[in-house]
Motif scaffolding. Structure first.
Motif: not given
Length: 367
Positions: A196-201, A232-234
């Motif tokens: 996505p163009s903007r995301f919290l990681l 987004i969760i990695a």
């Protein structure tokens, strides 16, 4: 930050160290913090030791492609039997010092003639056992006390972990060295991932102590206003992952994404493109993703608990993770371009103050 000894007791004078053994079974890129610590501190020790003519013996169960094959000794056995076989091997072929970077088992059963050093990453098994898988909790509770009595040197990854150790074992009278992790990650302009163009990681194994539910709750307050914002969760699946997945609000499932394990280049890209790293953990012995994010120009909003304030200093916004409105407000504040730029600058400077080479030098000096 590194190399501080939290004890007045010192190791007795020793002859020059000629050989060091290291348990490298868990030294790889695909694991969590302990695995990365084992990999990078071993690499740094090899580089520093080469300058001092120290011979290394790397003990493993299967060949490790990250290290010269000529230094590796393969020890067979599953679980505790690997450590028993290692003990038999070292009884006949001892090394001057043995470093256990991820396990307390061998230091707990080593013969008194074998000098050992162990690394304490955290005390989760003792302080937050309900957020930790039962088997490693049982093993650590069974072995740590005995290992501490027998080992010559205790290495902690943070002052907070050293403080926790002293609190749990108040009669401990052994040298405690702080040898912190570092990171070799750097910002990248890669655009290979479909993001996505903007995301919290969020970065970390999907387990209760990472407290990703707090991130979901904060995001629920922000999502109506920031309709282009995603999470987004990695991180690989861990203990009680299903509970974490169930905590995702049904209305936001299309905007919260779980990538699973990602490679190091992919992780660099995630940090470099994220609006910020959000770390709501209830307990961290150190928190390597904090350093990685700052080194990749990714600002940080994090929990104000345990070792996290020690790691980030003034280079992150710290919030009580149980206070959802405050956590959401901190994320909102960090979304501001000027604020974000300020914390990017602070984070880069902070990350540079940690060094694998310096930690390795301090460990070799204590040996």
């Amino acid at each position: 930050m590194q190399g501080k000894v939290f004890a007045i007791y010192q190791i007795e004078p020793l002859m020059a160290i000629k050989s060091i053994g290291i348990d490298i079974r868990d030294a790889h890129e695909k694991g969590a913090g302990k695995s990365r610590y084992a990999l990078e501190i071993t690499r740094a020790l090899l580089a520093e030791g080469e300058l001092k003519n120290v011979h290394f013996v790397l003990f493993t169960k299967r060949p490790n492609p990250h290290f010269p094959s000529g230094l590796q000794v393969l020890i067979s056995g599953r679980g505790p039997f690997w450590h028993l076989n290692l003990r038999r091997y070292l009884q006949s072929r001892p090394v001057d010092f043995f470093l256990a970077p991820t396990s307390f088992i061998y230091p707990a059963i080593a013969p008194s003639s074998q000098k050992t050093a162990l690394v304490v990453h955290d005390l989760i098994a003792f302080l937050y056992s309900k957020t930790h898988a039962w088997f490693p909790t049982w093993v650590e509770r069974l072995t740590l006390s005995r290992a501490l009595k027998k080992t010559r040197l205790i290495i902690c990854v943070s002052r907070h972990t050293a403080h926790d150790l002293a609190t749990l074992f108040p009669t401990l009278k052994k040298p405690v060295l702080i040898a912190s992790p570092a990171t070799n990650l750097r910002p990248t302009k890669s655009q290979k991932l479909d993001l996505p163009s903007r995301f919290l990681l969020g970065v970390g194994t999907l387990s209760p102590r990472k407290n990703f539910q707090a991130l979901f709750a904060a995001f629920s307050r922000l999502a109506p206003k920031h309709k282009d914002l995603h999470v987004i969760i990695a991180g690989a699946k861990g203990w009680k992952t299903a509970r974490i997945l169930r905590a995702v609000p049904s209305a936001l499932r299309s905007r919260i994404h779980f990538l699973g394990y990602v490679s190091e280049p992919q992780l660099c890209e995630l940090y470099s493109r994220a609006a910020m790293l959000v770390c709501p953990s209830v307990y961290e012995g150190f928190g390597i993703p904090l350093l990685e994010a700052m080194a990749c120009s990714c600002p940080v909003v994090a929990s104000n608990r345990t070792s996290i304030p020690e790691v980030v200093g003034d280079a992150a916004l710290l919030v009580d993770p149980s206070n959802t409105p405050a956590f959401a407000d901190a994320i909102e504040f960090m979304l501001g371009p000027k604020v974000r730029a300020t914390y990017v600058h602070r984070g880069l400077k902070r990350a540079q103050s940690f060094s694998w080479e310096e930690s390795a030098k301090h460990i070799l000096a204590e040996f």
